[in-house]
Scaffold this motif. Structure first.
Motif, short mmCIF file in Angstrom:
data_model
loop_
_atom_site.label_atom_id
_atom_site.label_comp_id
_atom_site.label_asym_id
_atom_site.label_seq_id
_atom_site.Cartn_x
_atom_site.Cartn_y
_atom_site.Cartn_z
N UNK A 61 -3.01 3.65 -2.91
CA UNK A 61 -2.67 2.61 -3.99
C UNK A 61 -2.41 1.36 -3.32
N UNK A 62 -3.39 0.31 -3.52
CA UNK A 62 -3.37 -1.00 -2.83
C UNK A 62 -3.01 -1.95 -4.24
N UNK A 63 -1.73 -2.60 -3.87
CA UNK A 63 -1.55 -3.57 -5.01
C UNK A 63 -1.23 -5.03 -4.44
N UNK A 64 -1.53 -5.82 -5.38
CA UNK A 64 -1.60 -7.38 -5.00
C UNK A 64 -0.76 -7.87 -6.20
N UNK A 65 0.29 -8.82 -5.49
CA UNK A 65 1.22 -9.59 -6.62
C UNK A 65 1.00 -10.98 -6.20
N UNK A 102 -13.38 -0.04 -2.43
CA UNK A 102 -12.35 -0.61 -3.04
C UNK A 102 -12.67 -2.29 -3.09
N UNK A 103 -13.11 -2.68 -1.96
CA UNK A 103 -13.40 -4.06 -1.85
C UNK A 103 -14.82 -4.71 -1.90
N UNK A 136 -8.88 7.90 -4.20
CA UNK A 136 -8.68 9.34 -3.92
C UNK A 136 -9.46 10.16 -3.46
N UNK A 137 -9.41 11.10 -2.87
CA UNK A 137 -10.35 12.18 -2.16
C UNK A 137 -9.59 13.30 -1.39
N UNK A 139 0.82 -1.01 -0.07
CA UNK A 139 0.19 0.05 -0.13
C UNK A 139 1.01 1.33 0.04
N UNK A 140 0.53 2.36 -0.65
CA UNK A 140 1.26 3.40 -0.90
C UNK A 140 0.19 4.52 -0.88
#
Length: 179
Positions: free
Chosen positions: A131-135, A170-171, A149-150, A86-87
């Protein structure tokens, strides 16, 4: 005539309220690898925790993501099947108010001194992005990415409400591309 106006106002008021409520909410975008198979995922691990914002907000982000993934049956593990990062970033934005440029002369019949020009007021505000990324840990392929964003607030309670709304959006329906 008054009854028509009252009926119209009764119908329009809920629409106006819902439109105003949605304007201030976070903007969320999701991108999913169509080949990602989330049906086999049971574990995840953090590879990069949020690096922006206050330490309390960073912890709220991690806790919020953890609770949503664990609600899907995923477990936090040292070497999980999915690597989560997460960033957080923020930027300053400006909005311009209305600009009134009065051309011509004022007074009776158009005679008199010229009308003054008024400058457009500007308002500065801060926009935050999560930003949430899953790899996939084995293939190293990106499987899922969510951004929210807000407009940021100074009030911690409003910030937490904005974060929870962003994570909820998001989820919702996650994982959306399960085979």
């Amino acid at each position: 005539m008054n009854r028509r106006f009252a009926a119209l106002a009764a119908l329009a008021l809920p629409l106006l309220i819902s439109a105003c409520a949605s304007v201030g909410g976070p903007t969320v975008r999701i991108d999913v690898d169509p080949g990602a198979d989330f049906s086999r995922v049971r574990t995840y691990s953090w590879v990069a925790r949020p690096d922006g914002g206050t330490p309390l907000m960073q912890q709220r982000i991690v806790d919020g993501i953890d609770s949503r993934l664990q609600a899907k049956g995923w477990k936090l593990a040292p070497n999980g099947y999915i690597h989560v990062s997460a960033h957080v970033s923020s930027s300053e934005k400006e909005s311009q108010g209305a600009y009134y440029n009065r051309v011509g002369y004022v007074g009776w019949g158009g005679f008199g001194p010229p009308a003054p020009n008024t400058a457009a007021p500007t308002d500065t505000y801060e926009v935050g992005t999560l930003v949430v990324e899953m790899v996939n840990a084995q293939s190293k392929r990106s499987a899922w990415r969510g951004t929210a964003s807000g407009t940021l607030h100074d009030d911690p309670a409003k910030m937490n409400a904005l974060l929870q709304a962003a994570l909820d959006k998001m989820f919702t329906g996650f994982p959306s591309a399960s085979k």
